[in-house]
Motif scaffolding. Structure first.
Motif, mmCIF file in Angstrom:
data_model
loop_
_atom_site.group_PDB
_atom_site.id
_atom_site.type_symbol
_atom_site.label_atom_id
_atom_site.label_comp_id
_atom_site.label_asym_id
_atom_site.label_seq_id
_atom_site.Cartn_x
_atom_site.Cartn_y
_atom_site.Cartn_z
ATOM 1 N N GLY A 58 14.696 -7.891 -4.735
ATOM 2 C CA GLY A 58 13.358 -7.293 -4.798
ATOM 3 C C GLY A 58 13.451 -5.782 -4.706
ATOM 4 O O GLY A 58 14.433 -5.181 -5.137
ATOM 5 N N THR A 59 12.434 -5.150 -4.104
ATOM 6 C CA THR A 59 12.443 -3.700 -3.980
ATOM 7 C C THR A 59 12.172 -3.297 -2.539
ATOM 8 O O THR A 59 11.732 -4.104 -1.725
ATOM 9 C CB THR A 59 11.354 -3.054 -4.869
ATOM 10 O OG1 THR A 59 10.109 -3.656 -4.521
ATOM 11 C CG2 THR A 59 11.653 -3.253 -6.334
ATOM 12 N N ASP A 105 3.133 2.015 -1.302
ATOM 13 C CA ASP A 105 2.899 1.069 -0.206
ATOM 14 C C ASP A 105 2.379 1.814 1.011
ATOM 15 O O ASP A 105 1.471 1.360 1.710
ATOM 16 C CB ASP A 105 4.188 0.342 0.181
ATOM 17 C CG ASP A 105 4.730 -0.510 -0.954
ATOM 18 O OD1 ASP A 105 3.915 -0.968 -1.783
ATOM 19 O OD2 ASP A 105 5.983 -0.689 -1.009
ATOM 20 N N VAL A 129 3.050 -5.294 2.888
ATOM 21 C CA VAL A 129 4.274 -5.825 2.292
ATOM 22 C C VAL A 129 5.415 -5.573 3.278
ATOM 23 O O VAL A 129 5.341 -4.678 4.117
ATOM 24 C CB VAL A 129 4.612 -5.146 0.950
ATOM 25 C CG1 VAL A 129 3.592 -5.530 -0.106
ATOM 26 C CG2 VAL A 129 4.686 -3.637 1.137
ATOM 27 N N LEU A 139 11.192 -14.072 -1.796
ATOM 28 C CA LEU A 139 10.362 -13.078 -2.485
ATOM 29 C C LEU A 139 8.976 -13.630 -2.803
ATOM 30 O O LEU A 139 8.828 -14.767 -3.256
ATOM 31 C CB LEU A 139 11.049 -12.601 -3.765
ATOM 32 C CG LEU A 139 12.309 -11.748 -3.556
ATOM 33 C CD1 LEU A 139 12.797 -11.172 -4.888
ATOM 34 C CD2 LEU A 139 12.067 -10.638 -2.539
ATOM 35 N N GLN A 140 7.957 -12.768 -2.567
ATOM 36 C CA GLN A 140 6.543 -13.070 -2.791
ATOM 37 C C GLN A 140 6.006 -14.147 -1.855
ATOM 38 O O GLN A 140 4.873 -14.593 -1.999
ATOM 39 C CB GLN A 140 6.277 -13.478 -4.263
ATOM 40 C CG GLN A 140 6.762 -12.455 -5.281
ATOM 41 C CD GLN A 140 6.294 -11.027 -4.949
ATOM 42 O OE1 GLN A 140 5.176 -10.809 -4.487
ATOM 43 N NE2 GLN A 140 7.183 -10.053 -5.137
ATOM 44 N N THR A 174 3.398 -9.886 2.633
ATOM 45 C CA THR A 174 4.098 -10.451 1.479
ATOM 46 C C THR A 174 5.516 -9.883 1.455
ATOM 47 O O THR A 174 5.716 -8.675 1.587
ATOM 48 C CB THR A 174 3.379 -10.074 0.175
ATOM 49 O OG1 THR A 174 2.025 -10.513 0.285
ATOM 50 C CG2 THR A 174 4.056 -10.727 -1.016
ATOM 51 N N LYS A 222 8.501 -8.405 -0.185
ATOM 52 C CA LYS A 222 8.765 -7.795 -1.484
ATOM 53 C C LYS A 222 10.245 -7.499 -1.696
ATOM 54 O O LYS A 222 10.650 -7.110 -2.794
ATOM 55 C CB LYS A 222 7.923 -6.535 -1.683
ATOM 56 C CG LYS A 222 8.326 -5.366 -0.813
ATOM 57 C CD LYS A 222 7.521 -4.109 -1.145
ATOM 58 C CE LYS A 222 7.774 -3.626 -2.560
ATOM 59 N NZ LYS A 222 7.385 -2.203 -2.702
ATOM 60 N N GLY A 223 11.046 -7.695 -0.643
ATOM 61 C CA GLY A 223 12.471 -7.435 -0.835
ATOM 62 C C GLY A 223 13.305 -7.904 0.349
ATOM 63 O O GLY A 223 12.768 -8.287 1.396
#
Lengths: 228, 402
Positions: free
Chosen positions: B139-140, B146, B153, B171-172, B183, B185-186
Motif C-alpha cells: 500500500g502507501t 491525509d 487512515v 489493505l482497505q 482504514t 492503507k499500508g
C-alpha cells in the motif's frame, strides 16, 4: 701479580707451571690464554703481538690459537657432547663445512666416539674432562692451556687425562699445564716453579713420567687385587 | 662469524631450560592475553555503538519533552513541546533537511473482527517516512493530504499486521484504534528490535492531525525528529535549536531545559558509558601486566646472567666477543617475549571465545590486538632484555671464569 717473568715456549713443547696459590699462576695463565693483557711487557703468540689488542681481537685470538682445559671441565650441562665440542666453531670466523666430522674426530681422539649424543651429567668426571680436551682440539689451536686438569679427578682418571695430554704432545701439540702437584707436573718436559710472581726455578725433565705406563701398572695391580 | 649460530645458541638455551623459560614468558603471556580479551570486548562495544548510532540515524537529532540526560522514552507528563516549536525550528535553523513532529501513545488497544492487540500509536506528518527512512512495503504511507484532511487512515507495523490479520490481506480493511475506526492503507517495512530492545514493528501510524484531534485529544508533541544536511553542522544546530526552544518556552538562566536533544554523539556516549571507562581501565591493567611481565623477565634474566657466569666465561674463553654474548641474551629475551606473545594470543583468543559462548559479554576479535600484542612483546623483549644482556656482555672473561 707477576714481575719480570720471561718465558719462551717452543712449538711441540710440554711445559708445566707449578706454584702454591697466590704465586701468580692464574695471572700468568690468563695472560698466556689471552684472557687478560699484561699491564706492562709484551706477549707474542704464534707470531701475533697480543698487547694493545682490543677485546674483539683478543676473542678472535683465543678462538684461533688457544684451547682451554679447565679444572672444573666447564661443559654446557644441557648440551650434547658433540654440541659442547662444536662450541668454539660457533664463534669462529668461518664455520667449517666439515664441523660435525671434526667434532666426531676430536671425540674419537679422546675415546668418546660412542657417546656423541650423551650429555655431560651422564659421564664420569674423567670422561667429562676428555670432552673438554676434545673441545680444546676442535680449532686446531697453537697452544693447549690446561689449568689443573686433574685437580678434580681421582688418581686413575687423572692419569688417563695425563696420558691423553702426553699422547697429544707426542703428536705435535704444544701444551702448557698449570698444577700444584709435583707428580702431575713431572709428566711434562719442563717445569717452571713460580714464587711471589717470579719464576723461581726452571727444570728440564730428562725422563718425564709416562702416564701410559702408569696406567698399565694400575691395571696390572687391579688384576692382582681381584685375584687375591 | 655467523650471527645465525649465536642466535641458535640462545634459542637452544631456552629449549633446554624449560622451567626458566616458562617463568620468563608467563608475564608477557598474561599481558598479551589480557590485551586481546580487553580489546575484543572494546571492539564489540564499539560495534554496538556504531550499530545504535546507525539505527538512530547518524545525521539525526531528536527533540523530546522532559529534562534530564537519559534517552527516550519521552516524559508524557511534560506538555510544553508544541507544533509551533517544530515550525519555528524548520524556519529558523539552517541546514536541516527534515523536521518531523509526532505524537504517540503507548499500549493502545487495536481491534479487527475478533482479534485484539495492544501497540503504540504514532501520529505523524508525511515526512516521518523520510525522517526514519521507513516506507510502506504494501500500500502507501501517510500523505500530506491525509494530514490536511484529518483522514482516518492508518499504516500498520509488521507485528500488528500479523497479530490482527494473520495471513489475510489487511489493505482497505477497517480496524479500530481505541474506539475510532480506521482504514488500513499500508503496511510498513519490517524493522525488528529497537536499540532499546523493544519491538519496532508493534506500532500503527496515523496522520498527526487525526491523532491530536480525533484520537488522543492532545495539543502537545511527543517528539520532533530532525535530520541535518551536514554532520559537521550538527553541534552548531543543536545549540541553535536549544537556544530557540528555551526562548520559546520562556526558560531563563538558572532553570533547566524542559526538553532534551538526543544526538548520535549522545547515543554513542551513553552506549560506551560504563563499558568505555571499564575498558580503558582494563586496557591500562593489561599494559601494567605487560610492564610487570617485562620486569619479571628482566629479573629472571639478570639472575640467569649471575647463575650462568661460568657459561659466559667459557663462551668468552673459546672466542665469543662481547657482542656475541649480547646477541645471545637478547635473542633469549626476544624469543621468550615473542613466544609469550604467541601463547598469550592463543589464550586470549580462547578466553574471548569462551566468554562469548558462556556469558552475555559481547566480544569481537579483530587483528588489531594481535598486531598491538606483537609490538608490545617486541618492545618488552628489547627493553627489558637489553640491560641483562649488556651486563652479561660486560662480564670480563677472567671474572666470569673464576
Amino acid at each position: 701479580m707477576l714481575e719480570n717473568v720471561s718465558l719462551r715456549i717452543d712449538v711441540g713443547e710440554y711445559v708445566a707451571i707449578m706454584g702454591a696459590s697466590g704465586t701468580g699462576k692464574t695471572t700468568l695463565l690468563n695472560i698466556l690464554g689471552c684472557l687478560d693483557s699484561p699491564t706492562s711487557g709484551s706477549y707474542c703468540i704464534n707470531g701475533t703481538e697480543v698487547d694493545n689488542l682490543d677485546d674483539d681481537a683478543l676473542s678472535h685470538l683465543r678462538n684461533r690459537q688457544i684451547g682451554f682445559v679447565f679444572q672444573l671441565f666447564n661443559l654446557l650441562e644441557r648440551a650434547t657432547l658433540i654440541e659442547n665440542v662444536l662450541l668454539p666453531l660457533v664463534y669462529a670466523e668461518f664455520y667449517p663445512a666439515d664441523a660435525e666430522q671434526r667434532a666426531v674426530d676430536a671425540l674419537s681422539a679422546v675415546g668418546l666416539q660412542d657417546r656423541l649424543y650423551y650429555r655431560p651429567n651422564e659421564l664420569s668426571g674423567g670422561q667429562q674432562q676428555r670432552v673438554a680436551i676434545a673441545r680444546a682440539l676442535i680449532n686446531n689451536p697453537a697452544l693447549i692451556l690446561a689449568d689443573e686438569p686433574t685437580g678434580n679427578l681421582d688418581s686413575r682418571s687423572g692419569t688417563e687425562i695425563l696420558a691423553i695430554l702426553q699422547r697429544l704432545n707426542r703428536e705435535g701439540r704444544t701444551i702448557l699445564m698449570v698444577t700444584h702437584d709435583r707428580a702431575v707436573a713431572e709428566h711434562a718436559d719442563r717445569i717452571l716453579t713460580l714464587e711471589d710472581g717470579r719464576i723461581a726455578e726452571e727444570r728440564k725433565i730428562l725422563h718425564p713420567r709416562d702416564a701410559g705406563a702408569e696406567l698399565s701398572e694400575l691395571a696390572a695391580k687391579e688384576r692382582i687385587d681381584e685375584s687375591v | 662469524m655467523s650471527p645465525y649460530r649465536v642466535i641458535r645458541q640462545g634459542v637452544t638455551s631456552l629449549g633446554t631450560h624449560k622451567l626458566r623459560t616458562f617463568f620468563m614468558l608467563s608475564g608477557t603471556m598474561v599481558g598479551i592475553a589480557a590485551l586481546v580479551v580487553i580489546m575484543a570486548i572494546g571492539e564489540a562495544t564499539e560495534r554496538r555503538v556504531m550499530q545504535r548510532v546507525n539505527n538512530f540515524g547518524p545525521t539525526a537529532m531528536m527533540l523530546i519533552p522532559g529534562g534530564g540526560r537519559d534517552l527516550p522514552p519521552p516524559d508524557p507528563n511534560v506538555t510544553t513541546l508544541m507544533p509551533d516549536d517544530a515550525e519555528a525550528i524548520r524556519e529558523q535553523v539552517d541546514g536541516l533537511t527534515v523536521v518531523s513532529p509526532m505524537v504517540r501513545q503507548m499500549a493502545v488497544t487495536l481491534r479487527y473482527k475478533g482479534n485484539q492487540f495492544q501497540a503504540g500509536v504514532f501520529g505523524i506528518r508525511s515526512n516521518w517516512h523520510a525522517a526514519w527512512n521507513w516506507e510502506a512495503s504494501e500500500g502507501t504511507g501517510i500523505t500530506e493530504q491525509d494530514v490536511a484532511t484529518l483522514s482516518r487512515v492508518c499504516v500498520l507495523g509488521q507485528t500488528v499486521k500479523r497479530e490482527l490479520f494473520g495471513d489475510t490481506a489487511p489493505l482497505q480493511e477497517r480496524i479500530y484504534v481505541g474506539k475510532i475506526g480506521f482504514t488500513v492503507k499500508g503496511v510498513l517495512e519490517e524493522r525488528g528490535v529497537s536499540p532499546g530492545g523493544g519491538d519496532m514493528d508493534a506500532r500503527v501510524v496515523i496522520p498527526i492531525t487525526t491523532a491530536m484531534r480525533r484520537v488522543f485529544n492532545m495539543e502537545h508533541l511527543s517528539m520532533i525528529r530532525i535530520l541535518t544536511d551536514d554532520l559537521e553542522l550538527l553541534p552548531e544546530q543543536t545549540r541553535a535549536i536549544r537556544t530557540l526552544i528555551r526562548e520559546r518556552h520562556h526558560i531563563r538562566r538558572p532553570e533547566e531545559d524542559d526538553f532534551r536533544i538526543v544526538t548520535p554523539m549522545g547515543i554513542a556516549e551513553m552506549v560506551r558509558g560504563i563499558s568505555g571507562t571499564l575498558s580503558a581501565l582494563l586496557t591500562a591493567l593489561a599494559g601494567l601486566s605487560l610492564v610487570v611481565g617485562g620486569i619479571v623477565l628482566m629479573n629472571i634474566l639478570l639472575i640467569s646472567v649471575t647463575e650462568r657466569r661460568k657459561e659466559i666465561g667459557l663462551r668468552r674463553a673459546v672466542g665469543a666477543r662481547r657482542r656475541d654474548i649480547l646477541l645471545q641474551f637478547l635473542t633469549e629475551s626476544l624469543s621468550v617475549s615473542l613466544l609469550g606473545m604467541f601463547i598469550g594470543g592463543l589464550v586470549g583468543w580462547g578466553v574471548t571465545k569462551l566468554l562469548v559462548r558462556t556469558t552475555s559479554i559481547a566480544a569481537t576479535l579483530a587483528w588489531e590486538p594481535f598486531a598491538l600484542g606483537a609490538v608490545c612483546a617486541l618492545l618488552v623483549g628489547l627493553l627489558f632484555g637489553l640491560q641483562p644482556a649488556r651486563r652479561a656482555a660486560k662480564l670480563h672473561p677472567v671474572e666470569a671464569l673464576r
